[in-house]
Design an enzyme around this catalytic site. Structure first.
Site, mmCIF file in Angstrom:
data_model
loop_
_atom_site.group_PDB
_atom_site.id
_atom_site.type_symbol
_atom_site.label_atom_id
_atom_site.label_comp_id
_atom_site.label_asym_id
_atom_site.label_seq_id
_atom_site.Cartn_x
_atom_site.Cartn_y
_atom_site.Cartn_z
ATOM 1 C CG HIS A 1 -2.121 -0.870 1.050
ATOM 2 N ND1 HIS A 1 -3.350 -0.561 1.557
ATOM 3 C CD2 HIS A 1 -2.276 -2.043 0.389
ATOM 4 C CE1 HIS A 1 -4.211 -1.507 1.227
ATOM 5 N NE2 HIS A 1 -3.572 -2.425 0.530
ATOM 6 C CE1 TYR B 1 -6.677 3.781 10.296
ATOM 7 C CE2 TYR B 1 -5.811 4.056 8.079
ATOM 8 C CZ TYR B 1 -5.760 3.451 9.318
ATOM 9 O OH TYR B 1 -4.806 2.509 9.583
ATOM 10 N N PRO C 1 -5.629 0.843 18.119
ATOM 11 C CG PRO C 1 -7.383 -0.536 17.456
ATOM 12 C CD PRO C 1 -6.850 0.209 18.620
ATOM 13 C CE LYS D 1 3.093 3.509 13.272
ATOM 14 N NZ LYS D 1 2.969 2.733 12.035
ATOM 15 C CE1 TYR E 1 -1.835 4.034 9.032
ATOM 16 C CE2 TYR E 1 -0.520 2.846 7.407
ATOM 17 C CZ TYR E 1 -1.662 2.965 8.167
ATOM 18 O OH TYR E 1 -2.644 1.996 8.080
HETATM 19 P P1 RFL Z 1 -0.089 -11.367 21.875
HETATM 20 O O1 RFL Z 1 -0.451 -11.475 20.425
HETATM 21 O O2 RFL Z 1 -1.133 -10.983 22.839
HETATM 22 O O3 RFL Z 1 0.521 -12.775 22.290
HETATM 23 C C1 RFL Z 1 0.813 -13.099 23.643
HETATM 24 C C2 RFL Z 1 0.726 -14.602 23.799
HETATM 25 O O4 RFL Z 1 1.062 -14.938 25.145
HETATM 26 C C3 RFL Z 1 0.171 -15.934 25.606
HETATM 27 N N1 RFL Z 1 0.138 -15.877 27.084
HETATM 28 C C4 RFL Z 1 0.801 -16.739 27.876
HETATM 29 N N2 RFL Z 1 1.555 -17.795 27.592
HETATM 30 C C5 RFL Z 1 2.076 -18.480 28.640
HETATM 31 N N3 RFL Z 1 1.853 -18.144 29.948
HETATM 32 C C6 RFL Z 1 1.102 -17.086 30.276
HETATM 33 N N4 RFL Z 1 0.884 -16.755 31.531
HETATM 34 C C7 RFL Z 1 0.532 -16.327 29.215
HETATM 35 N N5 RFL Z 1 -0.251 -15.235 29.160
HETATM 36 C C8 RFL Z 1 -0.484 -14.976 27.868
HETATM 37 C C9 RFL Z 1 -1.149 -15.591 24.939
HETATM 38 O O5 RFL Z 1 -2.020 -16.711 24.859
HETATM 39 C C10 RFL Z 1 -0.676 -15.132 23.553
HETATM 40 O O6 RFL Z 1 -0.636 -16.179 22.617
HETATM 41 O O7 RFL Z 1 1.133 -10.356 22.076
HETATM 42 P P2 RFL Z 1 2.401 -10.038 21.135
HETATM 43 O O8 RFL Z 1 3.031 -11.322 20.656
HETATM 44 O O9 RFL Z 1 3.214 -9.056 21.861
HETATM 45 O O10 RFL Z 1 1.774 -9.378 19.817
HETATM 46 C C11 RFL Z 1 1.152 -8.122 19.879
HETATM 47 C C12 RFL Z 1 0.063 -8.009 18.789
HETATM 48 O O11 RFL Z 1 -0.781 -9.138 18.888
HETATM 49 C C13 RFL Z 1 -0.757 -6.723 18.910
HETATM 50 O O12 RFL Z 1 0.068 -5.631 19.251
HETATM 51 C C14 RFL Z 1 -1.485 -6.357 17.605
HETATM 52 O O13 RFL Z 1 -2.431 -7.322 17.269
HETATM 53 C C15 RFL Z 1 -2.176 -4.996 17.710
HETATM 54 N N6 RFL Z 1 -2.979 -4.645 16.535
HETATM 55 C C16 RFL Z 1 -2.390 -4.131 15.379
HETATM 56 N N7 RFL Z 1 -1.046 -3.979 15.310
HETATM 57 C C17 RFL Z 1 -0.470 -3.532 14.154
HETATM 58 O O14 RFL Z 1 0.767 -3.395 14.128
HETATM 59 N N8 RFL Z 1 -1.198 -3.238 13.014
HETATM 60 C C18 RFL Z 1 -2.546 -3.371 13.003
HETATM 61 O O15 RFL Z 1 -3.150 -3.164 11.943
HETATM 62 C C19 RFL Z 1 -3.205 -3.794 14.231
HETATM 63 N N9 RFL Z 1 -4.533 -3.946 14.277
HETATM 64 C C20 RFL Z 1 -4.377 -4.803 16.580
HETATM 65 C C21 RFL Z 1 -5.133 -4.440 15.422
HETATM 66 C C22 RFL Z 1 -5.012 -5.324 17.707
HETATM 67 C C23 RFL Z 1 -6.393 -5.479 17.724
HETATM 68 N N10 RFL Z 1 -6.966 -6.035 18.896
HETATM 69 C C24 RFL Z 1 -7.942 -7.055 18.889
HETATM 70 C C25 RFL Z 1 -6.419 -5.719 20.183
HETATM 71 C C26 RFL Z 1 -6.500 -4.576 15.422
HETATM 72 C C27 RFL Z 1 -7.144 -5.060 16.583
HETATM 73 C C28 RFL Z 1 -8.641 -5.143 16.524
HETATM 74 C C1 PHB Z 2 -6.639 -4.206 10.284
HETATM 75 O O1 PHB Z 2 -6.632 -4.499 9.077
HETATM 76 O O2 PHB Z 2 -7.002 -5.020 11.149
HETATM 77 C C2 PHB Z 2 -6.228 -2.848 10.694
HETATM 78 C C3 PHB Z 2 -5.682 -1.985 9.760
HETATM 79 C C4 PHB Z 2 -5.300 -0.712 10.131
HETATM 80 C C5 PHB Z 2 -5.485 -0.299 11.436
HETATM 81 C C6 PHB Z 2 -6.019 -1.167 12.387
HETATM 82 C C7 PHB Z 2 -6.414 -2.446 12.009
HETATM 83 O O3 PHB Z 2 -5.144 0.961 11.794
#
Ligand code: RFL
Ligand code: PHB
Length: 389
Positions: free
Chosen positions: A72, A200, A292, A296, A384
């Site tokens: 993108h 957005y 989100p 980031k 971004y």
């Molecule tokens: P995670 O993915 O939460 O993984 C942590 C893992 O640890 C396990 N765990 C344990 N294991 C053993 N013992 C314990 N006591 C434990 N406690 C927990 C859990 O089961 C899990 O498997 O953290 P990690 O690896 O640091 O990754 C972080 C990312 O997942 C998170 O920052 C992103 O998903 C955030 N996010 C986005 N980030 C982006 O860079 N670009 C995006 O477009 C973006 N969109 C989003 C997002 C997060 C969202 N939600 C649902 C919060 C969109 C959404 C909707």
């Molecule tokens: C996504 O595709 O899940 C997504 C993309 C951009 C954002 C947050 C989530 O800023």
């Protein structure tokens, strides 16, 4: 049992670190509380910065990502019936790629299995011992018995609700937090994206985001109340509300279909300092959360892994602890900037329950300044696409 590094958490942070270390001959066991299928069922991030893409390549797990991800070069920002585009390439020379966190995590698990690296699933009662000593170890329950792993270092990659952060005494740890008064209701569907780039949208009914996973799979979000439940939103209600929050021309093009997944995520900004306590290092969501809006979260996790991986290699290969000693300082310097961007973008694009006429005028001025000012667009795009590591 002994392992040079114990990684707590088998999300993207833990798996990426494990794979990078494995390639350098450092053994690192991953302890994951859930099953692999459970981890892969969580629909999260979709936008990857170049820094994360480069790390995936360094870890030797980028083949599918390179083949299937979509580049993108810009994004669209809409407000009411108006919209404008920020061109990342023109302003910064860089772009981002769209590739789902689910797919990235699957690639990392597959690579881990292929190289025989050890992952223990469904571990319980993980306890970090002696993190502030020279002989740390981790105890846990697995398959009904008590286990102990002695190690050199522990990487706390266990997300926001994990145990790693809580292990750092409150006398050492300071937490900074902002909770936003709304959430995001997300819907995944096998329908073509409404637009080739992300949109957005700040509408008077609240924020909406049109994102995607592929040419045939879309991810949409709408700002919702914290008291809402995903199961109370029928697909029809979601599509109707999304249409109302997009410019009419875009809404008319929206292709709808049955949802594959629907869930609500609360929005929060959070940072804990320091990110290191003795031989324990916090990475990713275990140490910080961003709303989100700036895409980031996963990308800041990746920068932590970059700093920790290089610090550990400097320690193992050169017997030099400078990298791990400066881990927290380096990681936090970048994180606070991503926190600022995510907070700022959230403030610019959402409707807050207590906004008055003045607040709305300020938001509009912010959006129009970004629309009309090339420098403001360059600043937005620089953040971004991701700051350098
Ligand atoms: P995670 O993915 O939460 O993984 C942590 C893992 O640890 C396990 N765990 C344990 N294991 C053993 N013992 C314990 N006591 C434990 N406690 C927990 C859990 O089961 C899990 O498997 O953290 P990690 O690896 O640091 O990754 C972080 C990312 O997942 C998170 O920052 C992103 O998903 C955030 N996010 C986005 N980030 C982006 O860079 N670009 C995006 O477009 C973006 N969109 C989003 C997002 C997060 C969202 N939600 C649902 C919060 C969109 C959404 C909707
Ligand atoms: C996504 O595709 O899940 C997504 C993309 C951009 C954002 C947050 C989530 O800023």
């Amino acid at each position: 049992m002994r392992s040079q590094v114990v990684i707590i958490g088998g999300g993207p942070s833990g798996l990426l670190l494990g794979q990078l270390l494995h390639r350098k001959g450092i053994d690192a066991v991953v302890l994951e509380r859930k099953t692999r299928d459970y981890v892969l069922g969580r629909i999260r991030a979709g936008v990857l910065e170049t820094g994360l893409v480069t790390l995936m390549r360094e870890a030797g797990v980028a083949d599918r990502m390179d083949a299937e991800s979509i580049v993108h070069d810009g994004t669209v920002i809409a407000y009411g019936e108006d919209q404008f585009r920020v061109d990342f390439v023109e302003t910064t020379g860089e772009s981002v790629v769209v590739y789902g966190q689910t797919e990235l995590t699957r690639d990392l698990y597959d690579a881990r299995e292929a190289c025989g690296a050890k992952t223990l699933f469904e571990v319980d009662n993980v306890v970090i011992n002696g993190a502030d000593s020279d002989a740390p170890y981790v105890t846990f329950t697995h398959e009904g018995s008590e286990k102990r792993i002695d190690c050199d270092f522990i990487a706390g990659c266990d997300g926001f609700h994990g145990v790693s952060r809580q292990t750092i005494p409150l006398t050492v740890r300071t937490e900074y937090e902002k909770v936003y008064p709304f959430g995001w209701l997300g819907l995944l569907s096998d329908t073509p994206p409404v637009h080739e780039e992300l949109i957005y949208s700040n509408s008077e009914r609240g924020f909406a985001l049109c994102s995607q996973r592929s040419w045939t799979r879309s991810r949409y979000y709408i700002q919702c109340s914290l008291s809402d439940h995903a199961e109370d939103w029928s697909d029809q209600m979601f599509w109707d509300e999304l249409r109302r929050r997009l410019p009419a021309e875009t809404a008319a093009k929206l292709v709808t279909g049955p949802s594959i997944e629907k869930s609500i995520a609360p929005l929060r900004s959070f940072v804990t300092e320091p990110m290191r306590w003795g031989r324990l290092f916090l990475c990713g969501d275990a140490a910080h959360i961003v709303p989100p809006t700036g895409a980031k979260g996963l990308n800041t996790a990746a920068s932590d892994i970059h700093y920790l991986y290089h610090g550990l290699m400097q320690f193992y290969e050169e017997k030099d602890s400078e990298g791990i000693d400066r881990y927290s300082e380096k990681a936090l310097a970048r994180i606070w900037k991503a926190e600022r961007f995510s907070w700022n973008t959230t403030m610019m694009l959402h409707r807050f329950p207590d906004m008055n006429g003045f607040d709305l005028k300020m938001q509009r001025a912010d959006l129009e300044f970004l629309r009309d000012n090339a420098d403001a667009q360059r600043v937005f795009a620089t953040n971004y696409v991701g700051l350098p590591f």
